[in-house]
Design a protein around this motif. Structure first.
Motif, PDB file in Angstrom:
ATOM      1  N   THR A   1      -7.661  -5.169   1.519  1.00 42.21           N
ATOM      2  CA  THR A   1      -8.006  -5.698   0.242  1.00 42.21           C
ATOM      3  C   THR A   1      -9.176  -5.135  -0.437  1.00 42.21           C
ATOM      4  O   THR A   1      -9.442  -5.218  -1.439  1.00 42.21           O
ATOM      5  CB  THR A   1      -8.370  -7.270   0.344  1.00 42.21           C
ATOM      6  OG1 THR A   1      -9.365  -7.451   1.456  1.00 42.21           O
ATOM      7  CG2 THR A   1      -7.304  -8.112   0.958  1.00 42.21           C
ATOM      8  N   ASN A   2      -9.949  -4.320   0.389  1.00 42.70           N
ATOM      9  CA  ASN A   2     -11.192  -3.457  -0.052  1.00 42.70           C
ATOM     10  C   ASN A   2     -12.212  -4.588  -0.511  1.00 42.70           C
ATOM     11  O   ASN A   2     -12.948  -4.152  -1.671  1.00 42.70           O
ATOM     12  CB  ASN A   2     -10.878  -2.418  -0.806  1.00 42.70           C
ATOM     13  CG  ASN A   2     -11.310  -1.139  -0.701  1.00 42.70           C
ATOM     14  OD1 ASN A   2     -12.490  -1.039  -0.082  1.00 42.70           O
ATOM     15  ND2 ASN A   2     -10.850   0.018  -0.949  1.00 42.70           N
TER      16      ASN A   2
ATOM     17  N   ILE B   1      -9.741   3.173  -6.076  1.00 42.44           N
ATOM     18  CA  ILE B   1      -9.789   2.227  -4.872  1.00 42.44           C
ATOM     19  C   ILE B   1      -8.596   1.437  -5.018  1.00 42.44           C
ATOM     20  O   ILE B   1      -8.324   0.715  -6.010  1.00 42.44           O
ATOM     21  CB  ILE B   1     -10.912   1.382  -4.832  1.00 42.44           C
ATOM     22  CG1 ILE B   1     -12.191   2.397  -4.582  1.00 42.44           C
ATOM     23  CG2 ILE B   1     -10.798   0.624  -3.554  1.00 42.44           C
ATOM     24  CD1 ILE B   1     -13.519   1.435  -4.741  1.00 42.44           C
ATOM     25  N   TRP B   2      -7.568   1.229  -4.112  1.00 41.12           N
ATOM     26  CA  TRP B   2      -6.308   0.682  -4.353  1.00 41.12           C
ATOM     27  C   TRP B   2      -6.620  -0.524  -3.207  1.00 41.12           C
ATOM     28  O   TRP B   2      -7.100  -0.268  -1.989  1.00 41.12           O
ATOM     29  CB  TRP B   2      -5.175   1.358  -3.446  1.00 41.12           C
ATOM     30  CG  TRP B   2      -4.920   2.742  -4.380  1.00 41.12           C
ATOM     31  CD1 TRP B   2      -5.287   3.986  -4.194  1.00 41.12           C
ATOM     32  CD2 TRP B   2      -4.312   2.727  -5.772  1.00 41.12           C
ATOM     33  NE1 TRP B   2      -5.002   4.901  -5.090  1.00 41.12           N
ATOM     34  CE2 TRP B   2      -4.334   4.284  -6.069  1.00 41.12           C
ATOM     35  CE3 TRP B   2      -3.750   1.624  -6.451  1.00 41.12           C
ATOM     36  CZ2 TRP B   2      -3.942   4.514  -7.299  1.00 41.12           C
ATOM     37  CZ3 TRP B   2      -3.142   2.309  -7.649  1.00 41.12           C
ATOM     38  CH2 TRP B   2      -3.422   3.519  -7.826  1.00 41.12           C
ATOM     39  N   ARG B   3      -6.226  -1.785  -3.723  1.00 41.84           N
ATOM     40  CA  ARG B   3      -6.357  -3.095  -3.368  1.00 41.84           C
ATOM     41  C   ARG B   3      -5.018  -4.000  -3.248  1.00 41.84           C
ATOM     42  O   ARG B   3      -4.470  -3.915  -4.249  1.00 41.84           O
ATOM     43  CB  ARG B   3      -7.416  -3.846  -3.872  1.00 41.84           C
ATOM     44  CG  ARG B   3      -8.739  -3.064  -3.947  1.00 41.84           C
ATOM     45  CD  ARG B   3     -10.001  -3.633  -4.936  1.00 41.84           C
ATOM     46  NE  ARG B   3     -10.496  -4.867  -4.093  1.00 41.84           N
ATOM     47  CZ  ARG B   3     -11.265  -5.551  -4.696  1.00 41.84           C
ATOM     48  NH1 ARG B   3     -11.513  -5.778  -5.801  1.00 41.84           N
ATOM     49  NH2 ARG B   3     -11.675  -6.677  -3.956  1.00 41.84           N
ATOM     50  N   ILE B   4      -4.857  -4.542  -2.049  1.00 34.86           N
ATOM     51  CA  ILE B   4      -3.648  -5.337  -2.038  1.00 34.86           C
ATOM     52  C   ILE B   4      -4.013  -6.611  -2.556  1.00 34.86           C
ATOM     53  O   ILE B   4      -4.918  -6.926  -2.613  1.00 34.86           O
ATOM     54  CB  ILE B   4      -3.038  -5.337  -0.461  1.00 34.86           C
ATOM     55  CG1 ILE B   4      -4.071  -6.300   0.428  1.00 34.86           C
ATOM     56  CG2 ILE B   4      -2.741  -4.084  -0.012  1.00 34.86           C
ATOM     57  CD1 ILE B   4      -3.549  -6.767   1.831  1.00 34.86           C
ATOM     58  N   ASN B   5      -2.924  -7.129  -3.068  1.00 35.78           N
ATOM     59  CA  ASN B   5      -3.131  -8.652  -3.495  1.00 35.78           C
ATOM     60  C   ASN B   5      -1.569  -9.192  -3.287  1.00 35.78           C
ATOM     61  O   ASN B   5      -0.786  -8.849  -2.768  1.00 35.78           O
ATOM     62  CB  ASN B   5      -3.447  -8.672  -5.154  1.00 35.78           C
ATOM     63  CG  ASN B   5      -2.268  -7.689  -5.626  1.00 35.78           C
ATOM     64  OD1 ASN B   5      -1.376  -7.435  -5.505  1.00 35.78           O
ATOM     65  ND2 ASN B   5      -2.642  -7.454  -7.203  1.00 35.78           N
ATOM     66  N   TRP B   6      -1.518 -10.459  -3.753  1.00 37.50           N
ATOM     67  CA  TRP B   6      -0.416 -11.392  -3.843  1.00 37.50           C
ATOM     68  C   TRP B   6      -0.194 -11.847  -4.987  1.00 37.50           C
ATOM     69  O   TRP B   6      -0.543 -11.397  -5.944  1.00 37.50           O
ATOM     70  CB  TRP B   6      -0.548 -12.291  -2.543  1.00 37.50           C
ATOM     71  CG  TRP B   6       0.895 -13.198  -2.197  1.00 37.50           C
ATOM     72  CD1 TRP B   6       0.799 -14.431  -1.949  1.00 37.50           C
ATOM     73  CD2 TRP B   6       2.035 -12.563  -2.052  1.00 37.50           C
ATOM     74  NE1 TRP B   6       2.247 -14.760  -1.794  1.00 37.50           N
ATOM     75  CE2 TRP B   6       2.880 -13.501  -1.692  1.00 37.50           C
ATOM     76  CE3 TRP B   6       2.693 -11.448  -1.841  1.00 37.50           C
ATOM     77  CZ2 TRP B   6       4.298 -13.553  -1.603  1.00 37.50           C
ATOM     78  CZ3 TRP B   6       4.033 -11.221  -1.702  1.00 37.50           C
ATOM     79  CH2 TRP B   6       4.793 -12.454  -1.566  1.00 37.50           C
TER      80      TRP B   6
ATOM     81  N   MET C   1       0.731  -0.941   0.013  1.00 37.91           N
ATOM     82  CA  MET C   1       0.106   0.057  -0.082  1.00 37.91           C
ATOM     83  C   MET C   1       0.895   1.509   0.135  1.00 37.91           C
ATOM     84  O   MET C   1       0.431   2.299  -0.675  1.00 37.91           O
ATOM     85  CB  MET C   1      -0.821  -0.184   1.092  1.00 37.91           C
ATOM     86  CG  MET C   1      -1.960   0.820   1.115  1.00 37.91           C
ATOM     87  SD  MET C   1      -3.099   0.846  -0.245  1.00 37.91           S
ATOM     88  CE  MET C   1      -4.515  -0.424   0.393  1.00 37.91           C
ATOM     89  N   LYS C   2       2.181   1.207   0.745  1.00 38.59           N
ATOM     90  CA  LYS C   2       2.939   2.301   0.571  1.00 38.59           C
ATOM     91  C   LYS C   2       3.901   2.537  -0.640  1.00 38.59           C
ATOM     92  O   LYS C   2       4.043   3.657  -1.136  1.00 38.59           O
ATOM     93  CB  LYS C   2       3.919   2.201   2.126  1.00 38.59           C
ATOM     94  CG  LYS C   2       3.217   2.390   3.167  1.00 38.59           C
ATOM     95  CD  LYS C   2       4.176   2.365   4.312  1.00 38.59           C
ATOM     96  CE  LYS C   2       3.442   2.535   5.607  1.00 38.59           C
ATOM     97  NZ  LYS C   2       4.227   2.363   6.944  1.00 38.59           N
TER      98      LYS C   2
END
Length: 169
Positions: A141-142, A85-90, A63-64
């Motif tokens: 993850t939103n 909208i920002w969403r984390i993933n792997w 996110m950073k």
């Protein structure tokens, strides 16, 4: 997966889905045969919880910086009002933020009984901190589905724990 392609006579899809699904199928049976004692099951559960906590910290970093530890880019989508909208993933099966959120929910489901078991106060605080960490991961993850799954998991945990359920008031 493969049977649906056979029914629809889509044989090219049959071979593609076999190639993609077969490694997961084999991995399932390897894990199923490896976890054959209660001790190994507990170790596997704690391993999942640990890995999910590490993925939350990866998500904070992502996110950073905009990039994850494996070099994957953060997912973005329009919010419908001109913003993003920002969403984390792997990576791999967790490259979709919704799938990652559901893995966080599974880890929360594993840790909830430890919070309410007869453990000392320090262990209970650590478990609460882990749930907070995983909850923050779900937030990053939103994922609306992940949030709904978290609510359902907590709700059914308490229904099962208290053995009370009132239908319709």
């Amino acid at each position: 997966i493969m049977m649906s392609h056979i029914v629809h006579t889509y044989f090219a899809g049959l071979t593609t889905s076999f190639d993609q699904f077969f490694p997961t199928f084999i991995l399932f049976f390897v894990i199923l045969n490896a976890i054959n004692t209660e001790r190994r099951l507990k170790l596997a559960i704690w391993f999942i919880i640990l890995v999910m906590c590490l993925l939350v910290f990866q998500g904070i970093s992502q996110m950073k910086t905009g990039f994850g530890w494996a070099g994957q880019m953060i997912t973005s989508q329009s919010d419908g009002e001109g913003g993003e909208i920002w969403r984390i993933n792997w990576v791999g099966i967790f490259n979709d933020p919704n799938d990652l959120a559901l893995m966080f929910v599974i880890a929360v489901g594993f840790i909830l009984p430890f919070i309410f078991s007869k453990v000392n106060f320090i262990a209970r605080l650590i478990n609460i901190a882990i749930v907070g960490c995983l909850g923050y991961g779900i937030f990053l993850t939103n994922s609306r589905g992940g949030q709904l799954a978290l609510l359902a998991t907590v709700f059914f945990f308490f229904v099962r724990k208290t053995r009370k359920f009132m239908a319709g008031g």
